[in-house]
Design a protein around this motif. Structure first.
Motif, PDB file in Angstrom:
ATOM      1  N   VAL A  20       0.869  -1.177   0.000  1.00  0.00           N
ATOM      2  CA  VAL A  20       0.000   0.000   0.000  1.00  0.00           C
ATOM      3  C   VAL A  20       0.908   1.230   0.000  1.00  0.00           C
ATOM      4  CG1 VAL A  20      -1.757   1.292   1.264  1.00  0.00           C
ATOM      5  CG2 VAL A  20      -1.831  -1.212   1.236  1.00  0.00           C
ATOM      6  N   MET A  21       0.761   2.070  -1.020  1.00  0.00           N
ATOM      7  CA  MET A  21       1.617   3.248  -1.187  1.00  0.00           C
ATOM      8  C   MET A  21       0.873   4.505  -0.728  1.00  0.00           C
ATOM      9  SD  MET A  21       4.167   1.605  -2.408  1.00  0.00           S
ATOM     10  CE  MET A  21       5.272   2.910  -2.964  1.00  0.00           C
ATOM     11  N   GLU A  22       1.652   5.562  -0.468  1.00  0.00           N
ATOM     12  CA  GLU A  22       1.066   6.791   0.068  1.00  0.00           C
ATOM     13  C   GLU A  22       1.768   7.997  -0.533  1.00  0.00           C
ATOM     14  OE1 GLU A  22      -0.589   7.461   4.416  1.00  0.00           O
ATOM     15  OE2 GLU A  22       1.588   7.739   4.356  1.00  0.00           O
ATOM     16  N   CYS A  23       0.983   8.932  -1.029  1.00  0.00           N
ATOM     17  CA  CYS A  23       1.537  10.160  -1.605  1.00  0.00           C
ATOM     18  C   CYS A  23       2.214  10.981  -0.513  1.00  0.00           C
ATOM     19  CB  CYS A  23       0.430  10.970  -2.265  1.00  0.00           C
ATOM     20  SG  CYS A  23       0.974  12.569  -2.912  1.00  0.00           S
ATOM     21  N   LYS A  24       3.464  11.368  -0.709  1.00  0.00           N
ATOM     22  CA  LYS A  24       4.160  12.125   0.326  1.00  0.00           C
ATOM     23  C   LYS A  24       3.819  13.614   0.289  1.00  0.00           C
ATOM     24  CE  LYS A  24       8.561  13.128  -2.002  1.00  0.00           C
ATOM     25  NZ  LYS A  24      10.026  12.939  -1.947  1.00  0.00           N
ATOM     26  N   TRP A  27      -0.630  12.659   1.269  1.00  0.00           N
ATOM     27  CA  TRP A  27      -0.875  11.453   2.067  1.00  0.00           C
ATOM     28  C   TRP A  27      -2.067  10.624   1.590  1.00  0.00           C
ATOM     29  CZ3 TRP A  27       3.573  11.252   3.940  1.00  0.00           C
ATOM     30  CH2 TRP A  27       4.211  12.379   4.452  1.00  0.00           C
ATOM     31  N   THR A  28      -2.429  10.766   0.326  1.00  0.00           N
ATOM     32  CA  THR A  28      -3.467   9.916  -0.256  1.00  0.00           C
ATOM     33  C   THR A  28      -2.889   8.521  -0.503  1.00  0.00           C
ATOM     34  OG1 THR A  28      -4.604  11.773  -1.308  1.00  0.00           O
ATOM     35  CG2 THR A  28      -4.996   9.584  -2.243  1.00  0.00           C
ATOM     36  N   PRO A  29      -3.569   7.477  -0.059  1.00  0.00           N
ATOM     37  CA  PRO A  29      -3.028   6.132  -0.241  1.00  0.00           C
ATOM     38  C   PRO A  29      -3.431   5.521  -1.583  1.00  0.00           C
ATOM     39  CG  PRO A  29      -4.987   6.016   1.114  1.00  0.00           C
ATOM     40  CD  PRO A  29      -4.767   7.485   0.813  1.00  0.00           C
ATOM     41  N   ASN A  58      -5.634  12.824  -5.879  1.00  0.00           N
ATOM     42  CA  ASN A  58      -6.017  13.976  -5.065  1.00  0.00           C
ATOM     43  C   ASN A  58      -5.235  15.235  -5.428  1.00  0.00           C
ATOM     44  OD1 ASN A  58      -7.501  15.165  -2.787  1.00  0.00           O
ATOM     45  ND2 ASN A  58      -5.486  15.275  -1.808  1.00  0.00           N
ATOM     46  N   CYS A  59      -3.890  15.096  -5.613  1.00  0.00           N
ATOM     47  CA  CYS A  59      -3.074  16.294  -5.851  1.00  0.00           C
ATOM     48  C   CYS A  59      -2.272  16.238  -7.138  1.00  0.00           C
ATOM     49  CB  CYS A  59      -2.131  16.518  -4.669  1.00  0.00           C
ATOM     50  SG  CYS A  59      -0.785  15.326  -4.560  1.00  0.00           S
ATOM     51  N   ASP A  60      -2.434  15.182  -7.922  1.00  0.00           N
ATOM     52  CA  ASP A  60      -1.749  15.011  -9.208  1.00  0.00           C
ATOM     53  C   ASP A  60      -0.239  14.815  -9.083  1.00  0.00           C
ATOM     54  OD1 ASP A  60      -4.044  15.117 -10.763  1.00  0.00           O
ATOM     55  OD2 ASP A  60      -4.004  17.308 -10.858  1.00  0.00           O
ATOM     56  N   ALA A  61       0.257  14.488  -7.893  1.00  0.00           N
ATOM     57  CA  ALA A  61       1.688  14.190  -7.758  1.00  0.00           C
ATOM     58  C   ALA A  61       2.015  12.923  -8.549  1.00  0.00           C
ATOM     59  CB  ALA A  61       2.053  14.004  -6.287  1.00  0.00           C
ATOM     60  N   PRO A  62       3.177  12.848  -9.187  1.00  0.00           N
ATOM     61  CA  PRO A  62       3.542  11.673  -9.986  1.00  0.00           C
ATOM     62  C   PRO A  62       3.837  10.455  -9.105  1.00  0.00           C
ATOM     63  CG  PRO A  62       5.372  13.189  -9.857  1.00  0.00           C
ATOM     64  CD  PRO A  62       4.210  13.898  -9.230  1.00  0.00           C
ATOM     65  N   LYS A  63       3.925   9.314  -9.745  1.00  0.00           N
ATOM     66  CA  LYS A  63       4.206   8.068  -9.026  1.00  0.00           C
ATOM     67  C   LYS A  63       5.477   8.155  -8.191  1.00  0.00           C
ATOM     68  CE  LYS A  63       3.892   4.091 -11.064  1.00  0.00           C
ATOM     69  NZ  LYS A  63       4.086   3.016 -12.063  1.00  0.00           N
ATOM     70  N   ALA A  64       6.460   8.884  -8.692  1.00  0.00           N
ATOM     71  CA  ALA A  64       7.754   8.973  -8.013  1.00  0.00           C
ATOM     72  C   ALA A  64       7.648   9.587  -6.626  1.00  0.00           C
ATOM     73  CB  ALA A  64       8.743   9.767  -8.859  1.00  0.00           C
ATOM     74  N   PHE A  66       5.462   8.756  -4.325  1.00  0.00           N
ATOM     75  CA  PHE A  66       4.766   7.862  -3.407  1.00  0.00           C
ATOM     76  C   PHE A  66       5.749   7.064  -2.562  1.00  0.00           C
ATOM     77  CE2 PHE A  66       1.103   9.102  -5.606  1.00  0.00           C
ATOM     78  CZ  PHE A  66      -0.032   8.622  -4.951  1.00  0.00           C
ATOM     79  N   LEU A  67       5.386   6.870  -1.292  1.00  0.00           N
ATOM     80  CA  LEU A  67       6.158   6.093  -0.333  1.00  0.00           C
ATOM     81  C   LEU A  67       5.391   4.830   0.039  1.00  0.00           C
ATOM     82  CD1 LEU A  67       6.935   9.019   2.135  1.00  0.00           C
ATOM     83  CD2 LEU A  67       8.494   8.153   0.394  1.00  0.00           C
ATOM     84  N   VAL A  68       6.103   3.846   0.586  1.00  0.00           N
ATOM     85  CA  VAL A  68       5.436   2.651   1.104  1.00  0.00           C
ATOM     86  C   VAL A  68       4.791   2.989   2.438  1.00  0.00           C
ATOM     87  CG1 VAL A  68       5.733   0.304   1.953  1.00  0.00           C
ATOM     88  CG2 VAL A  68       7.036   1.078  -0.039  1.00  0.00           C
ATOM     89  N   SER A  69       3.467   2.807   2.505  1.00  0.00           N
ATOM     90  CA  SER A  69       2.765   2.982   3.772  1.00  0.00           C
ATOM     91  C   SER A  69       2.925   1.721   4.626  1.00  0.00           C
ATOM     92  CB  SER A  69       1.291   3.292   3.513  1.00  0.00           C
ATOM     93  OG  SER A  69       0.561   3.301   4.722  1.00  0.00           O
ATOM     94  N   HIS A  70       2.551   0.575   4.057  1.00  0.00           N
ATOM     95  CA  HIS A  70       2.825  -0.726   4.661  1.00  0.00           C
ATOM     96  C   HIS A  70       2.771  -1.768   3.565  1.00  0.00           C
ATOM     97  CE1 HIS A  70      -1.599  -0.397   4.855  1.00  0.00           C
ATOM     98  NE2 HIS A  70      -1.613  -1.710   4.754  1.00  0.00           N
ATOM     99  N   ASP A  71       3.453  -2.869   3.789  1.00  0.00           N
ATOM    100  CA  ASP A  71       3.596  -3.881   2.743  1.00  0.00           C
ATOM    101  C   ASP A  71       3.347  -5.275   3.315  1.00  0.00           C
ATOM    102  OD1 ASP A  71       4.186  -5.443   0.602  1.00  0.00           O
ATOM    103  OD2 ASP A  71       6.174  -4.601   0.223  1.00  0.00           O
ATOM    104  N   PRO A  72       2.101  -5.764   3.204  1.00  0.00           N
ATOM    105  CA  PRO A  72       1.793  -7.097   3.738  1.00  0.00           C
ATOM    106  C   PRO A  72       2.582  -8.214   3.067  1.00  0.00           C
ATOM    107  CG  PRO A  72      -0.214  -5.865   3.228  1.00  0.00           C
ATOM    108  CD  PRO A  72       0.927  -5.112   2.623  1.00  0.00           C
ATOM    109  N   GLY A  73       3.100  -7.964   1.866  1.00  0.00           N
ATOM    110  CA  GLY A  73       3.814  -9.015   1.142  1.00  0.00           C
ATOM    111  C   GLY A  73       5.311  -9.011   1.326  1.00  0.00           C
ATOM    112  N   SER A  74       5.838  -8.079   2.129  1.00  0.00           N
ATOM    113  CA  SER A  74       7.296  -7.972   2.244  1.00  0.00           C
ATOM    114  C   SER A  74       7.914  -9.201   2.888  1.00  0.00           C
ATOM    115  CB  SER A  74       7.662  -6.719   3.030  1.00  0.00           C
ATOM    116  OG  SER A  74       7.107  -6.747   4.331  1.00  0.00           O
TER     117      SER A  74
END
Length: 265
Positions: A20-24, A27-29, A58-64, A66-74
């Motif tokens: 699950v990624m999150e816009c820095k 903070w939109t996930p 929400n804010c049109d920020a590019p993919k770059a 985005f941060l990892v919010s949490h990763d159940p598959g890690s």
């Protein structure tokens, strides 16, 4: 595939498809289980599979951004990487044995090759099957950080699984280090193809963890069968004292025979 500035310094291979990624910026996930209705991204789409021009809804920020919010598959990714590393060393070790010592031995089945099958982590340690042209063994390897280099080659111990108790023999190889092996098949002449050997290995790994394959106990079955044989032999001896006594073998299957579809015996 694009990289991003956020987590792991852009190392995409450390992020699982479930992350699950999150816009820095706002903070939109982005949750892959939900997708993104605003861009018609279907549920189940991993962040790394989003279109290159996808941006924060929400804010049109590019993919770059985005941060990892949490990763159940890690954890699964780390486990898979560990298993791959350890089984690769095991396969390399036995490929060397195959090419250096076993290739011209009459008992080998040359339609087969060395392959690791069905590996998983069981009670913290890698467990799976190694197929070779001359054997199929259930193998246990040490856990991460565990040193088995001092195992005594040939030492025996019994390990317990849901289907029963099995005898393992210790050994040490150069690349693999220490390991424990339970023989399932040797030699391998009954297998007509690598695919057939793999199919049996996969079935063994399933049966190993099924309690319904646990007999009443091999020992009690053997004792009962032996006693029945003794009684029958005594009765036959009374009826025909002149005839030599023929031992009667027990039909009670061992657990190793059960999990290997009866082929091991």
């Amino acid at each position: 595939m694009s990289t991003f500035e956020g987590s792991y310094l852009g190392a995409n291979d450390k992020i699982s498809p479930r992350a699950v990624m999150e816009c820095k910026i706002c903070w939109t996930p982005y949750d892959p289980e939900e997708g993104d209705d605003t861009r018609q991204v279907l549920p189940g789409t991993p962040f790394m599979h989003l279109p290159e021009d996808w941006s924060c809804p929400n804010c049109d920020a590019p993919k770059a951004q985005f941060l990892v919010s949490h990763d159940p598959g890690s954890d699964q990714m780390a486990e898979a990487a560990m298993l791959s590393k350890k089984t690769s060393a095991l396969v390399t070790d036995f490929n060397e044995v195959w090419h250096a010592k076993m290739r011209d031995v009459p008992i080998v089945n040359k339609v087969l090759h060395v392959q690791a099958v069905g590996w998983r982590v069981h009670e913290g340690r890698p467990l799976g099957i190694l197929i070779s042209p001359w054997f199929m063994n259930l193998i246990q390897l040490p856990a991460e950080g565990e040193d088995w280099s001092d195992l005594m080659a040939g030492a025996k111990e019994h390990l317990t699984f849901p289907s029963g108790e099995y005898e393992f023999i210790s050994n040490v190889r150069e690349m693999t280090g220490g390991y424990k092996a339970c023989s399932l098949f040797s030699p391998m002449g009954d297998f007509k193809s690598q695919a057939a050997a793999v199919e049996v290995a996969e079935a063994v790994m399933v049966a190993l963890f099924q309690e319904e394959h646990r007999a009443e106990t091999d020992r009690s079955a053997d004792i009962r069968a032996t006693r029945e044989a003794e009684l029958k032999a005594a009765e036959e001896a009374e009826q025909a004292a002149a005839e030599p006594e023929v031992p009667i073998l027990s039909d009670a299957p061992t657990r190793r025979a059960i999990i290997s579809a009866g082929m091991a015996d």
